[in-house]
Enzyme design. Structure first.
Site, PDB file in Angstrom:
ATOM      1  N   GLU A  32      -2.859  -3.897  -3.171  1.00 14.70           N
ATOM      2  CA  GLU A  32      -2.034  -4.244  -2.016  1.00 14.70           C
ATOM      3  C   GLU A  32      -2.659  -5.380  -1.217  1.00 14.70           C
ATOM      4  O   GLU A  32      -3.881  -5.456  -1.053  1.00 14.70           O
ATOM      5  CB  GLU A  32      -1.866  -3.028  -1.101  1.00 14.70           C
ATOM      6  N   ASP A  33      -1.808  -6.247  -0.711  1.00 17.06           N
ATOM      7  CA  ASP A  33      -2.171  -7.156   0.379  1.00 17.06           C
ATOM      8  C   ASP A  33      -3.349  -8.079   0.060  1.00 17.06           C
ATOM      9  O   ASP A  33      -4.229  -8.280   0.903  1.00 17.06           O
ATOM     10  CB  ASP A  33      -2.512  -6.354   1.640  1.00 17.06           C
ATOM     11  N   CYS A  71       5.240  -5.170   1.210  1.00 14.83           N
ATOM     12  CA  CYS A  71       5.161  -4.301   0.040  1.00 14.83           C
ATOM     13  C   CYS A  71       6.481  -3.666  -0.386  1.00 14.83           C
ATOM     14  O   CYS A  71       6.900  -3.814  -1.542  1.00 14.83           O
ATOM     15  CB  CYS A  71       4.116  -3.218   0.267  1.00 14.83           C
ATOM     16  N   ASP A 243       0.746  -6.998  -4.839  1.00 19.27           N
ATOM     17  CA  ASP A 243       2.158  -6.955  -4.433  1.00 19.27           C
ATOM     18  C   ASP A 243       2.555  -8.098  -3.495  1.00 19.27           C
ATOM     19  O   ASP A 243       3.737  -8.417  -3.379  1.00 19.27           O
ATOM     20  CB  ASP A 243       2.526  -5.595  -3.823  1.00 19.27           C
ATOM     21  N   HIS A 244       1.600  -8.731  -2.822  1.00 10.84           N
ATOM     22  CA  HIS A 244       1.864  -9.923  -1.986  1.00 10.84           C
ATOM     23  C   HIS A 244       0.541 -10.412  -1.437  1.00 10.84           C
ATOM     24  O   HIS A 244      -0.522  -9.890  -1.788  1.00 10.84           O
ATOM     25  CB  HIS A 244       2.854  -9.619  -0.855  1.00 10.84           C
TER      26      HIS A 244
END
Length: 628
Positions: A32-33, A71, A243-244
């Site tokens: 994540e992130d 997300c 995811d980003h």
């Protein structure tokens, strides 16, 4: 059509799977992130030996992008192979209804004989259909499959590098407690993006980002070691992705490269390579969208890709032509709407701001908890930000942005008004509109109206797929764009304000409000009449228009009514306008306080309206009250 029949119809498209011995296991390692702060991506500060080794043994993708800078909307697209703006999962923290014919792609793998596990984050913004996973839990693992000869698709999600790992001292320390001194970063040695102030506070956050990524790399290494222990390393395709982008301002939630450009590394054992795909140590500049991940897994597993999927495979046999563009969207982020669309090719990024009168840095409760965001606001108020950082506090945004991402990797210099780039602007503007029309962009319909129409048609997806919807879709895209074209569009906006469709009338009222006082002589009476529109969203947009014309008296009672009655998103729309009009809202401060009341039965008890109301009242009253 029943759910069973719909699923059977989809599965009919699938060819017989490959024999078990020819089917690869597939392992997803998702984080994540995080942006591409890895040694294999050329970052000299990164300490990421396991992912770097994976890249040496596989393919590193230099142009992989997500469809959203946050997300849940992005993950809804990953699990379905569909744009979130097509499914109706585009707003951060919404709950959509999947149509009968669209299923999460692991269901098709299971039908083909795969054992599918998820450990453990879902966050798809729709209820996960029964049968999606064999197991989805913190204990889910390929080792749990009853038959060791059964091929598996296993997903592991690392949540330690979520933005909360940067913002929370305790989480940061917990996640990174296993790092030794050699794996710690010197914050003063790191390079900051130009849109951040160079202060110890910001450098600490940037340092934490790097150390969280190193902790994630340890986690990835342990899972890879488990594959080797089980003798499965040469039978398993490994995909590592995020995811980003990094969970900091002007990155997470945004559609710039800082928010949507992601690391993607794929290792394919020699047995499962097609042609020259997967050669160790290669770098691919192929454009990849996150909605391509699922179709690629299906293709590698020898499972036919459902016709409805908008993603396309980038590995395996019978590949389609490479993408010319990838696309992303921003919509509601928690309590704040900002409709933004973007198109990216290998060199340029085009951005279309559908709500240009909103600042880049709207006040979002969760984002404001971060130390970097607080530091940005402190220095802005002190007048101490550099121009690249100060830019994002401007009260408005340009309607269009375009960046040369090779010459300007941080996307600081907007070239939209540069005649030298007129042809690029025209080309990418055209690509944007074609995508909006082809994908049937639900984000152009106000959220309160989406809610009404979902009840009518059964799912968000079906709203723009009714008889005559092609013409309507074009009309909707046209009026949404027209709303930010200024006074020259006023005659057409006035005509559209009388349209039978509420979404069209909404954009007409928004456009008239965007023009503001120059529209008063021609449109004030029309907006007064529109205060009685049958649609709450249209009434609120008309009230905003009157306030921007300097005529708030009749608008304020309507805004208070919409704030305190109706469904959740209607109330939020009204709270946002009351916040936007600043001093004009002072006569109704006491009524405005009702927006601080939580509402049972709404998403999170209506906390988004509470957040916006609290922020607005703090500004009006000079207070500093906080809400969750």
């Amino acid at each position: 059509m029943t759910r069973l029949l719909a699923l059977a119809t989809v599965l009919f498209w699938f060819s017989s799977p490959l024999p078990a011995a020819q089917r690869p296991n597939i392992l997803w390692l998702s984080a994540e992130d995080i942006s591409a702060h890895f040694g294999c991506y050329g970052d000299e500060h990164a300490i990421t030996p396991n992912v770097d080794r994976l890249a040496r043994e596989g393919v590193r993708y230099s142009h992989a992008f997500t469809t959203a800078g946050v997300c849940a909307p992005c993950r809804s697209g990953i699990i379905t192979g569909m744009y979130q703006t097509t499914l109706g999962t585009h707003h951060m923290r919404c709950t959509a209804s999947l149509p009968e014919q669209i299923r999460p792609f692991p269901m098709f793998l299971r039908q083909a004989g795969y054992y599918c596990t998820n450990n453990s984050k879902q966050d798809y913004q729709f209820p996960t259909p029964a049968g999606t996973w064999d197991e989805s839990s913190r204990k889910a693992h390929w080792r749990n499959r009853p038959d060791e000869s059964q091929p598996f698709f296993a997903v592991f999600n690392f949540t330690g590098c979520h933005e909360s790992g940067i913002a929370s001292e305790s989480k940061y320390r917990t996640v990174t407690k296993g790092l030794d001194d050699s794996e710690r970063q010197d914050p003063d040695a790191l390079e900051l993006p130009p849109y951040y102030p160079d202060t110890p506070v910001v450098r600490e956050d940037w340092k934490r980002n790097y150390e969280l990524i190193t902790a994630m790399d340890h986690w990835a290494g342990r899972l890879i070691d488990q594959l080797k222990e089980d003798g499965l390393y040469e039978n398993t395709i490994i995909m590592f992705w995020s995811d980003h982008g990094v969970g900091l301002p002007r990155a997470k939630r945004w559609v710039y490269d800082s928010g949507t450009h992601i690391p993607l590394v794929v290792r394919i054992p020699e047995t499962f390579r097609t042609g020259d795909q997967g050669q160790p140590g290669t770098v691919s500049d192929r454009l990849v969208s996150s909605i391509d991940f699922g179709p690629t897994v299906l293709n590698l597993a020898g499972v036919e890709i459902p016709e409805y999927m908008q993603g396309q495979p980038f590995l395996g046999k019978n590949l389609p032509p490479e993408r010319e563009y990838v696309y992303a969207a921003r919509d509601r982020m928690d309590e704040r709407y900002d409709i933004i669309r973007t198109v990216r090719d290998r060199r340029f990024r085009y951005i279309r701001n559908y709500e240009p009168l909103k600042p880049w840095y709207q006040y979002i409760n969760t984002a404001e908890k971060g130390a970097t965001m607080r530091e940005l606001r402190r220095l802005y108020e002190a007048g101490e930000l550099t121009p690249p950082a100060r830019r994002y506090f401007a009260p408005t945004k340009p309607v269009e942005e375009i960046y040369d991402c090779q010459a300007d990797p941080h996307e600081i210099r907007n070239l939209a008004d540069d005649p030298a780039y007129a042809d690029v602007l025209k080309r990418m503007r055209k690509a944007h509109r074609a995508w909006v029309l082809e994908t049937r962009d639900l984000g152009l319909i106000p959220e309160p109206i989406i809610g009404e129409r979902r009840e009518q048609f059964g799912s968000e997806y079906e709203i723009l797929r009714q008889s005559g919807s092609d013409e309507y879709n074009t009309q909707l895209a046209t009026i949404a764009s027209l709303a930010s074209e200024g006074p020259s569009a006023l005659p057409r906006l006035i005509d559209a304000a009388d349209d039978p469709d509420s979404a069209i009338r909404y954009w007409a009222a928004v456009g008239i409000g965007n023009i503001g006082e120059p529209a008063r002589d021609q449109a004030a009476e029309l907006m007064e009449a529109t205060l009685s529109d049958e649609s709450s969203a249209v009434r609120t947009a008309a009230a905003r228009a009157l306030c921007r014309m300097g005529l708030p008296d009749s608008a304020l009672p309507v805004l208070v009514h919409e704030l305190t009655t109706g469904a959740q998103w209607e109330r939020l729309h009204a709270a946002i306008v009351l916040d936007q009009i600043d001093e004009q809202a002072r006569p109704v401060i006491e009524q405005f306080r009702q927006g601080l009341e939580y509402q049972k039965g709404f998403n999170s008890n209506g906390k988004y309206r509470v957040r916006v109301t609290n922020r607005a009242l703090n500004e009006l009253l000079g207070t500093s009250n906080t809400v969750p």
